[in-house]
Write a protein that holds these residues in place. Structure first.
Motif, PDB file in Angstrom:
ATOM      1  N   ILE A  25       2.878 -26.644 116.520  1.00  0.00           N
ATOM      2  CA  ILE A  25       1.877 -27.586 115.942  1.00  0.00           C
ATOM      3  C   ILE A  25       0.433 -27.001 116.573  1.00  0.00           C
ATOM      4  O   ILE A  25       0.320 -26.784 117.827  1.00  0.00           O
ATOM      5  CB  ILE A  25       1.888 -29.165 116.503  1.00  0.00           C
ATOM      6  N   ILE A  34       2.715 -26.534 121.063  1.00  0.00           N
ATOM      7  CA  ILE A  34       1.525 -27.353 120.650  1.00  0.00           C
ATOM      8  C   ILE A  34       0.422 -26.351 121.204  1.00  0.00           C
ATOM      9  O   ILE A  34       0.106 -26.186 122.317  1.00  0.00           O
ATOM     10  CB  ILE A  34       1.481 -28.768 121.088  1.00  0.00           C
ATOM     11  N   SER A  36       9.244 -27.871 120.828  1.00  0.00           N
ATOM     12  CA  SER A  36       8.035 -27.639 120.128  1.00  0.00           C
ATOM     13  C   SER A  36       6.904 -26.916 121.087  1.00  0.00           C
ATOM     14  O   SER A  36       7.060 -27.182 122.365  1.00  0.00           O
ATOM     15  CB  SER A  36       7.399 -28.982 119.622  1.00  0.00           C
ATOM     16  N   VAL A  73       2.857 -27.152 111.734  1.00  0.00           N
ATOM     17  CA  VAL A  73       1.979 -28.198 111.176  1.00  0.00           C
ATOM     18  C   VAL A  73       0.618 -28.319 111.804  1.00  0.00           C
ATOM     19  O   VAL A  73       0.459 -27.861 113.027  1.00  0.00           O
ATOM     20  CB  VAL A  73       2.389 -29.767 111.400  1.00  0.00           C
ATOM     21  N   LEU A  88      -0.504 -36.721 116.436  1.00  0.00           N
ATOM     22  CA  LEU A  88       0.450 -36.099 117.313  1.00  0.00           C
ATOM     23  C   LEU A  88       1.919 -36.900 117.701  1.00  0.00           C
ATOM     24  O   LEU A  88       2.837 -36.684 117.428  1.00  0.00           O
ATOM     25  CB  LEU A  88      -0.131 -35.406 118.633  1.00  0.00           C
TER      26      LEU A  88
END
Length: 408
Positions: free
Chosen positions: A344, A276, A274, A372, A262
């Motif tokens: 993510i 996560i 982002s 990702v 990360l």
């Protein structure tokens, strides 16, 4: 507590140039060429639409608005971030008679955050109409809701449990509510909510219109449709558009390598904002602490936080006060933050529906995004199954990722 120390120039940078419209994907650009004036909307509503920054209807709006205006039931399937909220709020607002002091429309959503966001859209679009919008959710003051209901309310935006409670106490009078919208309908028709929804419908006007909107429609929706919807108009804009505009990669790692991986992503990617995702509340808080220790600005949000804290985090993240948000699946549904260009999956989800909703947080309203996935040995079968079910390809992550894939 999340660390909220984000550089001021970062916050301002979010308000700088809009993303290049040429980079928007065809699930919002491939339209029939309609204009909002074509739907013969009230002038005051058109003023709100244009002031909100909408120029032309997106495909889901083109399909939905004229049908909803006729009063017909709708079952609409479209990707998150393609303008679903305006697709149902515009016809709902158009049909409100402000000379009557009664609840005429109701929008049901599964989470408090989505209720607040949706009510804000309603208020902005309808500000010149004189439409009174009320939002009510669990975890807030019942006394405040009772006081609000003594004043004029035309549109109710609510989570199911709270509005049913108000209806059963005869505080929210729904007998003249003729338009019921269910956003994120797949979640609202899960076993957790469906009995509440069915009770609520009985409080509404017998001649009600029911409109369902979602990105996925499991079998529970089919059963509900057959029981409650009258010859619904079916809109399906999901074929070949499920994850359009989002480039997806996986990185094969051991559990103990995830934080290091990360950190590498943060240093190499050009992140506007982002989100996560973790699979548990504990992991959300632990990861947020780790990210802060690494020196990055980070908030976190999950369902076990106090509602006032959740509201503040959501508001501050949306306003660009922080670059990164660690979240449980609470945050996957309908939350529209256009600056998010990277998602993510720190923990890979267990099913394709969750994956779709998580990844849909990037690439909002036709812009490009990047997902990702950090994959451990135990996740490999889930990765293959989700690829198959969604008909998509999640590629191995390359040494460098072209910025043009996810940045304007």
């Amino acid at each position: 507590m999340p660390n909220s120390s984000a550089p001021q120039d970062w916050k301002n940078s979010l308000k700088l140039p809009p993303r290049d419209p040429r980079q928007r994907t065809e699930d919002v650009t491939k339209t029939k060429g309609n204009d909002f004036e074509d739907y013969l909307l009230k002038r005051e509503l058109l003023m709100g639409i244009y002031e909100k920054g909408f120029e032309k209807p997106s495909p889901i709006q083109e399909e939905s608005i004229p049908i909803a205006l006729t009063g017909r039931d709708i079952l609409a399937r479209a990707k998150n971030g393609t303008g679903k909220t305006a697709a149902f709020t515009i016809p709902l607002l158009e049909r409100i008679d402000t000379s009557k002091n009664e609840i005429q429309g109701m929008i049901l959503v599964p989470t408090r955050e989505l209720a607040l966001q949706t009510s804000q859209v309603c208020k902005e679009l309808g500000k010149h109409l004189g439409v009174e919008v009320m939002v009510t959710t669990g975890g807030t003051s019942l006394r405040d809701d009772i006081m609000r209901l003594h004043a004029v309310v035309h549109v109710m935006v609510a989570t199911p449990g709270r509005i049913l409670d108000l209806a059963m106490k005869d505080l929210a009078k729904l007998k003249n509510c003729t338009m019921l919208v269910m956003d994120e309908a797949d979640k609202l028709l899960s076993p957790e909510f469906q009995p509440i929804i069915e009770q609520l419908i009985n409080f509404c006007n017998p001649q009600r219109q029911i409109c369902l909107y979602s990105a996925t429609f499991p079998v529970t929706v089919k059963q509900f449709k057959e029981k409650f919807l009258k010859k619904p108009y079916i809109i399906n804009l999901m074929e070949e558009l499920t994850l359009k505009g989002v480039t997806q990669y996986y990185a094969f790692v051991e559990e103990k390598q995830k934080v290091h991986c990360l950190n590498t992503l943060f240093s190499k990617l050009q992140i506007n904002q982002s989100i996560i995702f973790c699979n548990s509340v504990n992991r959300v808080e632990l990861l947020a602490k780790k990210i802060t220790e690494l020196g990055y600005s980070c908030f976190y949000i999950h369902a076990k936080m106090m509602q006032s804290h959740r509201n503040r985090v959501f508001h501050d993240f949306r306003n660009g006060n922080c670059r990164n948000l660690v979240s449980s699946d609470l945050f996957t549904r309908g939350i529209d933050i256009q600056a998010v260009n990277v998602v993510i999956n720190f923990d890979f989800p267990k099913n394709s529906e969750t994956y779709l909703h998580r990844v849909g947080r990037s690439g909002r309203f036709g812009h490009l995004g990047l997902a990702v996935n950090l994959i451990t040995y135990d996740d490999r079968f889930n990765l293959f199954r989700i690829e198959q079910e969604l008909g998509t390809e999640i590629k191995p992550i390359p040494p460098t990722i072209e910025k043009s894939l996810y940045c304007a």
